[in-house]
Design an enzyme around this catalytic site. Structure first.
Site, PDB file in Angstrom:
ATOM      1  N   TYR A 211      37.439  44.430  46.037  1.00 35.47           N
ATOM      2  CA  TYR A 211      38.512  43.482  46.356  1.00 35.47           C
ATOM      3  C   TYR A 211      39.546  44.117  47.268  1.00 35.47           C
ATOM      4  O   TYR A 211      39.673  45.339  47.336  1.00 35.47           O
ATOM      5  CB  TYR A 211      39.170  42.954  45.082  1.00 35.47           C
ATOM      6  CG  TYR A 211      39.941  44.001  44.297  1.00 35.47           C
ATOM      7  CD1 TYR A 211      39.296  44.813  43.371  1.00 35.47           C
ATOM      8  CD2 TYR A 211      41.309  44.173  44.501  1.00 35.47           C
ATOM      9  CE1 TYR A 211      40.006  45.770  42.659  1.00 35.47           C
ATOM     10  CE2 TYR A 211      42.021  45.122  43.783  1.00 35.47           C
ATOM     11  CZ  TYR A 211      41.363  45.923  42.857  1.00 35.47           C
ATOM     12  OH  TYR A 211      42.058  46.867  42.149  1.00 35.47           O
ATOM     13  N   CYS A 212      40.265  43.262  47.984  1.00 34.25           N
ATOM     14  CA  CYS A 212      41.407  43.700  48.790  1.00 34.25           C
ATOM     15  C   CYS A 212      42.406  42.544  48.806  1.00 34.25           C
ATOM     16  O   CYS A 212      42.282  41.600  48.030  1.00 34.25           O
ATOM     17  CB  CYS A 212      40.963  44.119  50.195  1.00 34.25           C
ATOM     18  SG  CYS A 212      40.225  42.801  51.166  1.00 34.25           S
ATOM     19  N   THR A 213      43.398  42.604  49.685  1.00 34.58           N
ATOM     20  CA  THR A 213      44.476  41.612  49.662  1.00 34.58           C
ATOM     21  C   THR A 213      44.004  40.189  49.950  1.00 34.58           C
ATOM     22  O   THR A 213      44.224  39.276  49.176  1.00 34.58           O
ATOM     23  CB  THR A 213      45.559  41.985  50.697  1.00 34.58           C
ATOM     24  OG1 THR A 213      45.791  43.377  50.604  1.00 34.58           O
ATOM     25  CG2 THR A 213      46.834  41.213  50.460  1.00 34.58           C
ATOM     26  N   GLY A 215      40.770  39.687  51.728  1.00 34.48           N
ATOM     27  CA  GLY A 215      39.320  39.640  51.887  1.00 34.48           C
ATOM     28  C   GLY A 215      38.785  40.352  53.116  1.00 34.48           C
ATOM     29  O   GLY A 215      37.636  40.796  53.129  1.00 34.48           O
ATOM     30  N   ILE A 242      42.894  39.052  46.578  1.00 38.44           N
ATOM     31  CA  ILE A 242      43.807  38.898  45.445  1.00 38.44           C
ATOM     32  C   ILE A 242      44.647  37.627  45.626  1.00 38.44           C
ATOM     33  O   ILE A 242      44.999  36.955  44.665  1.00 38.44           O
ATOM     34  CB  ILE A 242      44.739  40.136  45.343  1.00 38.44           C
ATOM     35  CG1 ILE A 242      43.914  41.408  45.188  1.00 38.44           C
ATOM     36  CG2 ILE A 242      45.706  40.002  44.164  1.00 38.44           C
ATOM     37  CD1 ILE A 242      44.698  42.674  45.492  1.00 38.44           C
TER      38      ILE A 242
END
Ligand SMILES: [Zn+2]
Ligand SMILES: [Zn+2]
Length: 376
Positions: A211-213, A215, A242
């Site tokens: 995951y990241c902020t 995508g 997220i």
């Protein structure tokens, strides 16, 4: 800039990216320049041969018009537009750092810099990991616990991988008691591939949940992992990052703390008030980056609470401390704290009002000494 949105007009932020082959870069740049200027939008637009990455702010109604105009172009079919209402930039400094004092439309080679090494070719996006919606991602984490209970299996086949930088992970991350979590602790995205290379054995044969902020970073990083071949096939990425997850799970779900964002909001939380971050110096619960304190050596953002912050203070981030910048911690210990008082200090913790973010007071002492050394 407080009056830009006018009376009663809501201000908003729009983020989106799209990987697609752009047939005419100059034409797309002109489209963005004229569309954003006429709508009074400020922020960053990056156009590359393989897609666009956009973060713009302005009146909510203008942002909606921008989305309509973008949607009319076939290139953007299926784009996930993340539109949020927001306050205006808090002050000019934050606005400037986040790029919200002007409109910047630029052609770049890469939407995100995967590697600063000229010989490392960017991974092929078409080989990226499978997208999981926020609900799917959530249910994988949820069922990981159940599977564990039912089978007595230690669930070693699943790992959570945070594709973000250390200063982001510090204030918020996914946590599931039953799933191994890997935080690369990198300063910048272009360091991630080296971490992946160095930790390939921890990833091989696993189901990797990334995951990241929003995508975009997972697209390339997941393709890079999958490119390693046998044992690296099962990579899954949180679609919409997220941001989308917190839309779906306003109470935070498995996400603890706040989501660091690269615009003037600085971070976005859920309804869960728990604070994950801690002050670099005293270890108290703290996750507010608005003072923009940075490491004196690597310039990475650091968290320094209101009580510990001093004008022109010199701070050393945890990574530089680890790598011995500013005088190693060990020598601070050697310089005079007796062994028994170290043990004593170590036992005391600095309790956070809500129970998260405990850190031995020892760290305060050492950090304070380190700061003194650096400022000398
Ligand atoms: Zn502090
Ligand atoms: Zn540093």
């Amino acid at each position: 800039m407080a009056d830009d949105a006018g009376e009663g007009e809501q201000y908003g932020l729009l983020l989106y990216y799209k990987y697609a082959s752009v047939p005419d870069l100059d034409e797309l740049v002109s489209f963005y320049q004229s569309n954003c200027s006429s709508l009074g939008l400020l922020g960053r637009v990056r156009v590359a041969p393989h897609g666009v990455n956009v973060t713009v702010g302005g009146k909510l109604s203008s942002l909606e018009k921008h989305i309509e105009a973008v949607k009319a172009r076939t290139l953007f079919e299926g784009t996930d537009f993340k539109l949020a209402s927001s306050h205006q930039p808090l002050n000019d400094r934050v606005a400037k750092e986040c790029g919200f004092t002007s409109l910047s439309v630029r052609i770049v080679d890469e939407l995100v810099t995967f590697s600063s090494h000229p010989l490392l070719k960017s991974p092929n996006i078409s080989n990226a990991g499978r997208h999981l919606s926020a609900v799917e991602f959530h249910s994988v984490l949820e069922s990981a616990g159940k599977i564990l209970e039912e089978s007595g299996n230690d669930n070693e086949g699943l790992v959570l991988l945070d594709a973000r930088n250390l200063y982001e992970t510090r204030i918020g991350k996914f946590q599931s008691p039953d799933v191994e979590t890997l935080d690369p602790e990198i300063r910048q995205y272009s360091d991630l591939h080296s971490w992946i290379d160095d930790n390939a054995d921890r990833l091989q044969g696993k189901n990797i949940l990334m995951y990241c902020t929003g995508g975009i970073r997972c697209e390339m990083a997941s393709a890079y992992i999958r490119g390693k071949g046998t044992g690296f096939e099962n990579v899954f990425q949180l679609y919409g990052g997220i941001q989308r997850y917190l839309d779906q799970f306003p109470d935070g779900g498995f996400f603890r703390g706040k989501n660091f964002v690269f615009d003037h909001r600085i971070s976005v939380g859920s309804s869960d008030p728990n604070i994950l971050g801690t002050c670099l110096l005293c270890g108290c619960c703290f996750d507010d980056y608005s003072a923009r304190c940075r490491c004196a050596y690597c310039r990475m953002l650091v968290l320094v609470c209101d009580n510990c912050r001093v004008d022109a203070g010199t701070y050393v981030c945890e990574l530089c401390q680890k790598h011995g910048k500013g005088g190693p911690l060990v020598s601070a210990v050697e310089d005079g704290i007796p062994e028994e008082s170290l043990q004593q200090i170590d036992l005391k913790t600095h309790p956070c009002p809500r129970g998260i973010g405990k850190r031995p007071i020892l760290h305060q002492t050492l950090n304070a000494m380190l700061i003194l050394r650096v400022s000398l």
